[in-house]
Write an enzyme that holds these catalytic residues in place. Structure first.
Site, PDB file in Angstrom:
ATOM      1  N   GLY A   1       0.745  -1.309   0.039  1.00 25.86           N
ATOM      2  CA  GLY A   1      -0.133  -0.056   0.074  1.00 25.86           C
ATOM      3  C   GLY A   1       0.683   1.445   0.008  1.00 25.86           C
ATOM      4  O   GLY A   1       2.167   1.151   0.442  1.00 25.86           O
TER       5      GLY A   1
ATOM      6  N   CYS B   1       5.336  -6.181   1.332  1.00 31.55           N
ATOM      7  CA  CYS B   1       5.716  -4.840   1.594  1.00 31.55           C
ATOM      8  C   CYS B   1       5.049  -4.071   2.840  1.00 31.55           C
ATOM      9  O   CYS B   1       5.363  -4.516   3.894  1.00 31.55           O
ATOM     10  CB  CYS B   1       5.481  -4.173   0.183  1.00 31.55           C
ATOM     11  SG  CYS B   1       6.270  -2.386  -0.041  1.00 31.55           S
ATOM     12  N   TYR B   2       3.983  -3.307   2.554  1.00 25.63           N
ATOM     13  CA  TYR B   2       3.369  -2.716   3.742  1.00 25.63           C
ATOM     14  C   TYR B   2       2.799  -3.696   4.403  1.00 25.63           C
ATOM     15  O   TYR B   2       2.911  -3.576   5.707  1.00 25.63           O
ATOM     16  CB  TYR B   2       2.382  -1.582   3.105  1.00 25.63           C
ATOM     17  CG  TYR B   2       1.581  -1.095   4.164  1.00 25.63           C
ATOM     18  CD1 TYR B   2       1.830   0.166   4.792  1.00 25.63           C
ATOM     19  CD2 TYR B   2       0.281  -1.584   4.666  1.00 25.63           C
ATOM     20  CE1 TYR B   2       1.244   0.755   5.847  1.00 25.63           C
ATOM     21  CE2 TYR B   2      -0.499  -1.147   5.608  1.00 25.63           C
ATOM     22  CZ  TYR B   2       0.083   0.293   6.441  1.00 25.63           C
ATOM     23  OH  TYR B   2      -0.440   0.945   7.329  1.00 25.63           O
TER      24      TYR B   2
ATOM     25  N   HIS C   1       7.920  -7.545  -3.926  1.00 22.64           N
ATOM     26  CA  HIS C   1       6.477  -7.618  -4.651  1.00 22.64           C
ATOM     27  C   HIS C   1       6.625  -8.889  -5.486  1.00 22.64           C
ATOM     28  O   HIS C   1       7.303  -8.906  -6.538  1.00 22.64           O
ATOM     29  CB  HIS C   1       6.214  -6.406  -5.392  1.00 22.64           C
ATOM     30  CG  HIS C   1       5.609  -5.339  -4.602  1.00 22.64           C
ATOM     31  ND1 HIS C   1       4.441  -5.304  -4.132  1.00 22.64           N
ATOM     32  CD2 HIS C   1       6.485  -4.360  -4.107  1.00 22.64           C
ATOM     33  CE1 HIS C   1       4.231  -4.175  -3.468  1.00 22.64           C
ATOM     34  NE2 HIS C   1       5.525  -3.467  -3.291  1.00 22.64           N
TER      35      HIS C   1
ATOM     36  N   GLU D   1       4.134 -10.250  -6.598  1.00 23.58           N
ATOM     37  CA  GLU D   1       2.999 -10.681  -7.837  1.00 23.58           C
ATOM     38  C   GLU D   1       3.314 -10.112  -8.941  1.00 23.58           C
ATOM     39  O   GLU D   1       2.857 -10.490 -10.002  1.00 23.58           O
ATOM     40  CB  GLU D   1       1.872 -10.099  -7.010  1.00 23.58           C
ATOM     41  CG  GLU D   1       1.987  -8.436  -6.911  1.00 23.58           C
ATOM     42  CD  GLU D   1       2.508  -7.990  -5.805  1.00 23.58           C
ATOM     43  OE1 GLU D   1       2.313  -6.884  -5.291  1.00 23.58           O
ATOM     44  OE2 GLU D   1       3.256  -8.853  -5.062  1.00 23.58           O
TER      45      GLU D   1
ATOM     46  N   ASP E   1     -17.631  -7.275 -21.435  1.00 25.78           N
ATOM     47  CA  ASP E   1     -17.884  -7.097 -20.044  1.00 25.78           C
ATOM     48  C   ASP E   1     -19.404  -7.025 -19.785  1.00 25.78           C
ATOM     49  O   ASP E   1     -19.812  -7.981 -19.082  1.00 25.78           O
ATOM     50  CB  ASP E   1     -17.337  -5.593 -19.478  1.00 25.78           C
ATOM     51  CG  ASP E   1     -15.791  -5.588 -19.854  1.00 25.78           C
ATOM     52  OD1 ASP E   1     -15.356  -6.672 -19.908  1.00 25.78           O
ATOM     53  OD2 ASP E   1     -15.297  -4.258 -19.570  1.00 25.78           O
TER      54      ASP E   1
ATOM     55  N   LYS F   1      -9.745  -8.290 -17.456  1.00 20.17           N
ATOM     56  CA  LYS F   1     -10.428  -8.429 -18.716  1.00 20.17           C
ATOM     57  C   LYS F   1      -9.931  -9.853 -19.086  1.00 20.17           C
ATOM     58  O   LYS F   1     -11.079 -10.465 -19.647  1.00 20.17           O
ATOM     59  CB  LYS F   1      -9.715  -7.307 -19.755  1.00 20.17           C
ATOM     60  CG  LYS F   1     -10.433  -7.476 -21.115  1.00 20.17           C
ATOM     61  CD  LYS F   1     -11.769  -7.488 -21.242  1.00 20.17           C
ATOM     62  CE  LYS F   1     -12.055  -5.630 -21.070  1.00 20.17           C
ATOM     63  NZ  LYS F   1     -13.599  -5.365 -21.474  1.00 20.17           N
TER      64      LYS F   1
END
Length: 512
Positions: free
Chosen positions: A51, A78-79, A168, A170, A226, A368
């Site tokens: 964050g 991280c945070y 990170h 990810e 969508d 998406k």
């Protein structure tokens, strides 16, 4: 189930994606979620996201410390690592040397979270604070970098297991990040990796049935992937209780309205209402050049037209929209409430209190590409599933400056030629989004020995997996030459075509 407490990171949903990709279900939840709510999800593990805040700041987001009493492993990123360590007795200080970008991780305790990871590997950092004063009886430092002595840690005491990484895992810039997440999900949390998108479809259908009951749902249908996937998912859940409304705002692509009518009335046999409100929308946009104001006016008019079109549906209680997670992030409506507002989306945060509907957004947690996978699971035809995205405000944000009928007609002709050539050269599935933009400038040209002073059209083509980031597509020069030649020769009023070679970030995909 791996709940992810979202502390406002722009990459929080990437964590959820990575967890899903390795076969465990993940769900973003607010950072102050109660322990009782978490327990009801029956989690196998918990992840605390990164964050933008600092744990040293007053009012920085926190989680309930009792989450560590749930008896499941917790991973802080991280945070999330700093907060977890702080709650477990460590201290946080401003770092002498901040780390942003690539860093070299040295693993000092292999195995567990860092099992099968090379002793020295690259990781992606983005932090200005560091963890200090770890209790050596309870904390173990798993990895370090040259400027971060506790880049990965583990805490174990009386059945409580916490793992933290300052980097990170990810993001793709951490090459072994997915391996670290797999170690946490499989080896530490004991997940089996059996979750699939079909499971999401089943669980979402069940949730919709439970929420809606016997009421009617109205779905704003645009014809894009969508809203189409949302409509079919809702139809699968509640059948004839669904009514779809298609608003012709005069800002559509060529033949868009006919495509929507034939697809959803004939193919899916969905109750579809079509409302032509093009005059109203164009009147609202007269003289307006600011893109945010365009979006705001289009959103407000859409809601008004939509409401008027559904006044006779006395049992209609819910409004369904095909909102995706990038829409939520860009509109500043993340779970933590700390995301930057990049641009307004008419389907995010724009519902007035007196609309009279409760909102259902079944795709709100998806990117998406995940929506496309869901569309395939639901049996939608390829021409819908793989259709390129089209913005909610339509061509209004592709006509830069004031929007008029003549400009819209000109842009439609250019856009049709562009897409014809992209399809003919088998580039449609190789690109993520391709469209034309009418610029608010004119340029000097020469046609038939005469001087012209006409419009400039920009071509935008990007490649992207999740539309949070995108790179400009390297279209073949001969294809670009054909597109330019056809547009200039076939569309009166255009004498120059340019190609946009900007990536996202720093640019956005749409120009407005």
């Amino acid at each position: 189930m791996i709940p992810i407490l979202d502390f406002g990171s722009q990459t929080a949903q990437l964590i959820a994606r990575r967890v899903r990709e390795v076969g465990a279900f993940s769900l973003l939840v607010r950072p102050d979620i109660s322990v009782e709510e978490l327990r009801s999800l029956n989690p196998r593990g918990i992840i605390l996201s990164g964050g933008p805040a600092s744990t040293l700041d007053e009012g920085a987001p926190r989680c309930d410390p009792e989450i560590f009493d749930l008896g499941v492993p917790v991973l802080g990123i991280c945070y999330g690592m700093q907060l977890g360590c702080l709650l477990l007795g460590a201290s946080i200080e401003r770092a002498n040397s901040r780390e942003f970008g690539r860093a070299a991780l040295h693993i000092v305790h292999p195995g567990g979270l860092l099992a099968a990871i090379p002793e020295r590997t690259a990781v992606w950092m983005s932090h200005g604070d560091q963890v200090r004063d770890l209790d050596p009886q309870r904390f173990t430092t798993l990895g370090t970098t040259p400027t971060c002595p506790h880049a990965a840690v583990q805490y174990e005491h009386e059945g409580l297991r916490f793992f933290g990484v300052q980097f990170h895992p990810e993001v793709t810039h951490t090459p072994h990040g997915i391996d670290i997440l797999q170690n946490f999900i499989y080896e530490i949390c004991g997940c089996t990796g059996s979750w699939r998108m079909s499971d999401f479809a089943r669980s979402t259908v069940a949730q919709i049935k439970e929420i809606v009951g016997t009421a009617r749902v109205v779905c704003g249908l645009s014809g894009g992937v969508d809203s189409s996937v949302a409509a079919v998912l809702l139809h699968k859940a509640i059948g004839d209780q669904l009514t779809c409304v298609f608003v012709d705002n005069g800002l559509l692509r060529k033949s868009e309205r006919r495509l929507v009518e034939t697809t959803f009335r004939d193919h899916f046999e969905i109750d579809l209402r079509v409302v032509d409100a093009s005059d109203q929308f164009l009147a609202d946009l007269a003289g307006i050049t600011d893109p945010q104001e365009k979006r705001r006016r289009i959103g407000h008019r859409f809601i008004e037209v939509f409401k008027n079109a559904t006044t006779d549906l006395k049992d209609a209680r819910f409004l369904a929209q095909g909102t995706l997670y990038p829409d939520v992030i860009e509109s500043g409506h993340g779970h933590a409430g700390h995301s930057a507002n990049i641009k307004l989306h008419h389907n995010v945060g724009g519902l007035p209190d007196d609309l009279g509907f409760e909102l259902i957004e079944p795709l709100r947690e998806l990117f998406k590409d995940e929506v496309r996978k869901l569309g395939e699971v639901l049996g939608l035809p390829d021409q819908i599933v793989w259709r390129h995205p089209f913005p909610g405000p339509g061509l209004a944000v592709r006509v830069l400056g004031e929007v008029t009928r003549d400009k819209l007609d000109l842009l439609r002709e250019c856009d049709e030629i562009l897409l014809e050539e992209i399809v003919a050269n088998q580039l449609y599935r190789r690109t993520s989004q391709v469209f034309a933009v009418l610029l608010p400038v004119q340029s000097v040209g020469v046609m038939g020995d005469g001087r012209t002073y006409e419009s400039v059209v920009a071509i935008r083509a990007v490649e992207s997996q999740d539309f949070m980031t995108a790179d400009w597509a390297r279209l073949p020069f001969d294809v670009l030459a054909t597109i330019s030649n056809r547009i200039i020769n076939e569309v009166r009023g255009v004498n120059r075509v340019v190609y946009d070679i900007s990536s996202k970030p720093p640019a956005t995909i749409e120009w407005e």
